[in-house]
Enzyme design. Structure first.
Site: not given
Ligand code: ITT
Length: 214
Positions: A70-71, A158, A161, A181, A187
Protein backbone atom coordinates in the site's frame (compact mmCIF):
# COMPACT_ATOMS: atom_id res chain seq x y z
CA UNK A 1 3.65 -22.79 -3.82
CA UNK A 2 3.57 -19.53 -5.80
CA UNK A 3 4.30 -16.22 -4.12
CA UNK A 4 1.45 -13.86 -4.98
CA UNK A 5 1.68 -10.07 -5.26
CA UNK A 6 -1.83 -8.97 -4.35
CA UNK A 7 -2.33 -5.89 -6.47
CA UNK A 8 -4.76 -4.72 -9.12
CA UNK A 9 -2.11 -2.24 -10.27
CA UNK A 10 -0.11 -3.70 -13.19
CA UNK A 11 2.67 -1.11 -12.71
CA UNK A 12 3.32 -2.28 -9.17
CA UNK A 13 3.43 -5.87 -10.40
CA UNK A 14 5.94 -4.97 -13.14
CA UNK A 15 8.20 -3.14 -10.69
CA UNK A 16 8.13 -5.77 -7.94
CA UNK A 17 8.46 -8.63 -10.38
CA UNK A 18 11.52 -7.11 -12.07
CA UNK A 19 13.26 -6.48 -8.75
CA UNK A 20 12.36 -9.90 -7.35
CA UNK A 21 13.44 -11.64 -10.55
CA UNK A 22 16.83 -9.91 -10.37
CA UNK A 23 17.14 -11.32 -6.85
CA UNK A 24 16.21 -14.84 -8.01
CA UNK A 25 12.62 -14.80 -6.74
CA UNK A 26 9.55 -15.41 -8.90
CA UNK A 27 6.33 -13.59 -8.12
CA UNK A 28 2.94 -14.11 -9.72
CA UNK A 29 0.07 -11.67 -10.12
CA UNK A 30 -3.61 -12.12 -9.37
CA UNK A 31 -4.19 -13.44 -12.91
CA UNK A 32 -2.28 -16.60 -11.92
CA UNK A 33 -5.05 -17.51 -9.49
CA UNK A 34 -7.36 -18.21 -12.44
CA UNK A 35 -10.56 -16.92 -10.90
CA UNK A 36 -12.00 -13.58 -9.81
CA UNK A 37 -11.22 -12.73 -6.20
CA UNK A 38 -13.17 -10.37 -3.95
CA UNK A 39 -11.31 -7.07 -3.47
CA UNK A 40 -10.91 -6.30 0.22
CA UNK A 41 -11.99 -2.89 1.45
CA UNK A 42 -8.90 -0.75 2.10
CA UNK A 43 -10.33 1.08 5.08
CA UNK A 44 -7.19 1.33 7.19
CA UNK A 45 -5.97 4.69 8.46
CA UNK A 46 -2.35 4.01 7.52
CA UNK A 47 -0.40 2.50 4.62
CA UNK A 48 0.69 -0.31 6.94
CA UNK A 49 -2.87 -1.14 7.94
CA UNK A 50 -4.02 -1.29 4.32
CA UNK A 51 -1.06 -3.43 3.24
CA UNK A 52 -1.95 -5.84 6.05
CA UNK A 53 -5.61 -5.94 4.97
CA UNK A 54 -4.67 -6.76 1.37
CA UNK A 55 -1.98 -9.35 2.15
CA UNK A 56 -4.08 -11.19 4.73
CA UNK A 57 -7.26 -11.16 2.63
CA UNK A 58 -5.69 -12.45 -0.57
CA UNK A 59 -3.60 -15.06 1.26
CA UNK A 60 -6.66 -16.41 3.07
CA UNK A 61 -8.66 -16.39 -0.15
CA UNK A 62 -6.04 -18.24 -2.24
CA UNK A 63 -4.15 -20.29 0.33
CA UNK A 64 -0.93 -18.90 -1.14
CA UNK A 65 1.70 -16.80 0.60
CA UNK A 66 0.99 -13.25 -0.34
CA UNK A 67 2.83 -9.94 -0.57
CA UNK A 68 0.89 -6.66 -0.72
CA UNK A 69 1.92 -3.05 -1.11
CA UNK A 70 0.00 0.00 0.00
CA UNK A 71 1.57 3.21 -1.11
CA UNK A 72 1.02 6.85 -1.90
CA UNK A 73 2.31 10.38 -1.89
CA UNK A 74 2.65 12.51 1.25
CA UNK A 75 2.93 16.25 0.58
CA UNK A 76 4.21 18.34 3.48
CA UNK A 77 2.39 21.53 2.45
CA UNK A 78 -0.87 19.53 2.48
CA UNK A 79 -0.26 18.01 5.91
CA UNK A 80 0.54 14.62 4.39
CA UNK A 81 -2.32 14.49 1.86
CA UNK A 82 -3.19 12.73 -0.39
CA UNK A 83 -1.57 9.96 1.72
CA UNK A 84 -3.65 6.80 1.94
CA UNK A 85 -6.17 8.42 -0.43
CA UNK A 86 -3.57 8.84 -3.22
CA UNK A 87 -5.15 6.39 -5.66
CA UNK A 88 -8.48 8.25 -5.68
CA UNK A 89 -7.47 11.74 -4.59
CA UNK A 90 -9.47 13.55 -7.30
CA UNK A 91 -12.39 11.11 -7.05
CA UNK A 92 -12.93 10.97 -10.80
CA UNK A 93 -11.81 8.87 -13.77
CA UNK A 94 -13.01 5.53 -15.14
CA UNK A 95 -9.59 4.16 -16.01
CA UNK A 96 -6.34 4.09 -14.07
CA UNK A 97 -4.81 6.55 -16.54
CA UNK A 98 -7.75 8.96 -16.20
CA UNK A 99 -7.58 8.77 -12.42
CA UNK A 100 -3.82 9.40 -12.45
CA UNK A 101 -4.26 12.46 -14.69
CA UNK A 102 -7.09 13.86 -12.58
CA UNK A 103 -5.06 13.28 -9.39
CA UNK A 104 -2.04 15.09 -10.83
CA UNK A 105 -4.18 18.01 -11.99
CA UNK A 106 -5.79 18.31 -8.55
CA UNK A 107 -2.40 18.16 -6.81
CA UNK A 108 -0.91 20.88 -9.01
CA UNK A 109 -3.94 23.10 -8.35
CA UNK A 110 -3.69 22.53 -4.59
CA UNK A 111 -0.02 23.58 -4.68
CA UNK A 112 -0.39 26.47 -7.13
CA UNK A 113 0.61 29.10 -4.56
CA UNK A 114 3.18 27.01 -2.72
CA UNK A 115 6.75 28.19 -3.39
CA UNK A 116 9.46 25.80 -4.58
CA UNK A 117 11.11 25.57 -1.16
CA UNK A 118 7.91 24.27 0.44
CA UNK A 119 6.97 21.63 -2.13
CA UNK A 120 8.68 18.74 -0.34
CA UNK A 121 6.96 15.37 -0.60
CA UNK A 122 7.65 11.67 -0.52
CA UNK A 123 6.32 8.41 -1.85
CA UNK A 124 5.72 5.93 0.96
CA UNK A 125 5.34 2.18 0.54
CA UNK A 126 4.21 -0.22 3.24
CA UNK A 127 4.67 -3.87 2.35
CA UNK A 128 3.21 -6.85 4.13
CA UNK A 129 3.90 -10.57 3.71
CA UNK A 130 1.17 -12.95 4.82
CA UNK A 131 1.35 -16.72 5.21
CA UNK A 132 -1.12 -18.96 3.32
CA UNK A 133 -3.43 -18.90 6.36
CA UNK A 134 -3.48 -15.09 6.36
CA UNK A 135 -1.12 -14.67 9.31
CA UNK A 136 1.16 -11.62 9.01
CA UNK A 137 4.76 -12.76 8.69
CA UNK A 138 6.61 -9.51 8.05
CA UNK A 139 6.05 -5.80 7.42
CA UNK A 140 8.45 -3.32 5.87
CA UNK A 141 8.40 0.30 4.79
CA UNK A 142 10.27 2.42 2.24
CA UNK A 143 10.26 6.12 1.35
CA UNK A 144 11.31 8.07 -1.75
CA UNK A 145 11.95 11.74 -0.99
CA UNK A 146 11.43 14.53 -3.51
CA UNK A 147 9.51 17.70 -4.24
CA UNK A 148 6.44 18.36 -6.34
CA UNK A 149 7.13 19.81 -9.79
CA UNK A 150 5.12 22.69 -11.28
CA UNK A 151 4.11 20.62 -14.31
CA UNK A 152 4.22 16.92 -15.23
CA UNK A 153 7.39 15.63 -16.88
CA UNK A 154 8.29 12.18 -18.18
CA UNK A 155 6.38 9.18 -19.46
CA UNK A 156 7.71 6.25 -17.40
CA UNK A 157 5.99 4.80 -14.36
CA UNK A 158 2.48 5.69 -13.25
CA UNK A 159 0.49 7.74 -10.78
CA UNK A 160 2.33 10.79 -9.47
CA UNK A 161 5.68 9.81 -11.05
CA UNK A 162 5.56 12.76 -13.51
CA UNK A 163 5.29 15.15 -10.53
CA UNK A 164 7.89 13.91 -8.05
CA UNK A 165 11.25 15.57 -8.72
CA UNK A 166 14.25 13.69 -7.35
CA UNK A 167 16.30 16.57 -5.88
CA UNK A 168 19.82 15.34 -6.62
CA UNK A 169 18.91 14.46 -10.21
CA UNK A 170 16.59 17.34 -11.11
CA UNK A 171 14.46 14.77 -12.94
CA UNK A 172 11.02 13.45 -12.11
CA UNK A 173 10.48 9.83 -11.19
CA UNK A 174 8.74 9.44 -14.59
CA UNK A 175 11.95 10.56 -16.30
CA UNK A 176 13.96 7.75 -14.69
CA UNK A 177 14.46 4.44 -16.48
CA UNK A 178 12.60 1.69 -14.58
CA UNK A 179 15.74 0.20 -13.04
CA UNK A 180 16.83 3.60 -11.73
CA UNK A 181 13.42 4.27 -10.21
CA UNK A 182 13.47 0.83 -8.58
CA UNK A 183 16.94 1.46 -7.14
CA UNK A 184 15.74 4.67 -5.45
CA UNK A 185 12.06 4.10 -4.86
CA UNK A 186 9.94 3.53 -1.79
CA UNK A 187 8.78 0.23 -3.27
CA UNK A 188 12.34 -0.88 -3.98
CA UNK A 189 13.42 -0.04 -0.43
CA UNK A 190 10.46 -1.87 1.12
CA UNK A 191 11.01 -4.90 -1.10
CA UNK A 192 14.73 -5.12 -0.33
CA UNK A 193 13.89 -5.19 3.39
CA UNK A 194 11.44 -7.97 2.60
CA UNK A 195 13.97 -10.20 0.80
CA UNK A 196 15.28 -11.99 3.93
CA UNK A 197 11.70 -12.78 4.96
CA UNK A 198 10.91 -14.09 1.46
CA UNK A 199 14.05 -16.21 1.51
CA UNK A 200 13.08 -17.58 4.92
CA UNK A 201 9.57 -18.31 3.68
CA UNK A 202 10.96 -20.13 0.64
CA UNK A 203 13.07 -22.22 2.98
CA UNK A 204 10.06 -22.56 5.33
CA UNK A 205 12.00 -21.10 8.18
CA UNK A 206 9.49 -18.45 9.25
CA UNK A 207 9.35 -18.93 13.01
CA UNK A 208 6.71 -16.36 13.96
CA UNK A 209 5.48 -12.87 13.18
CA UNK A 210 8.35 -10.44 12.68
CA UNK A 211 7.58 -6.74 12.39
CA UNK A 212 9.70 -3.79 11.30
CA UNK A 213 6.75 -1.48 11.15
CA UNK A 214 5.52 0.89 13.85
P1 ITT B 1 -3.72 -2.02 -5.27
O1 ITT B 1 -4.40 -1.46 -4.03
O2 ITT B 1 -4.59 -3.02 -5.97
O3 ITT B 1 -2.34 -2.50 -5.01
P2 ITT B 1 -3.65 0.76 -6.12
O4 ITT B 1 -3.04 1.46 -7.29
O5 ITT B 1 -5.06 1.15 -5.76
O6 ITT B 1 -3.56 -0.81 -6.36
P3 ITT B 1 -2.79 1.82 -3.58
O7 ITT B 1 -4.12 1.71 -2.94
O8 ITT B 1 -1.58 1.41 -2.80
O9 ITT B 1 -2.70 0.93 -4.91
O10 ITT B 1 -2.60 3.31 -4.10
C1 ITT B 1 -1.37 3.68 -4.61
C2 ITT B 1 -1.49 5.02 -5.31
O11 ITT B 1 -0.43 5.87 -4.84
C3 ITT B 1 -1.26 4.86 -6.80
O12 ITT B 1 -2.47 4.64 -7.48
C4 ITT B 1 -0.57 6.16 -7.16
O13 ITT B 1 -1.54 7.17 -7.30
C5 ITT B 1 0.27 6.46 -5.91
N1 ITT B 1 1.60 5.82 -6.01
C6 ITT B 1 2.08 4.81 -5.23
N2 ITT B 1 3.29 4.43 -5.62
C7 ITT B 1 3.61 5.20 -6.67
C8 ITT B 1 4.71 5.26 -7.52
O14 ITT B 1 5.73 4.40 -7.41
N3 ITT B 1 4.71 6.15 -8.49
C9 ITT B 1 3.67 7.01 -8.64
N4 ITT B 1 2.58 7.02 -7.90
C10 ITT B 1 2.53 6.12 -6.91
Amino acid sequence: MPLLLATTNPHKLDEVRAMAHAAGLEIVGLDAVGRALPEPEENGATFAANARIKAAAYASETGWPCLADDSGLEVDALDGAPGVHSARYAGIGDTRRERDEANNTKLLAALRDVPDGRRTARFVCAMCLAAPDGRVLAETRGVFEGRVAREPRGTNGFGYDPLLVVPDLGRTSAELPPAEKNARSHRGAALRLMFPHLAALAASRIPSTSRQQP
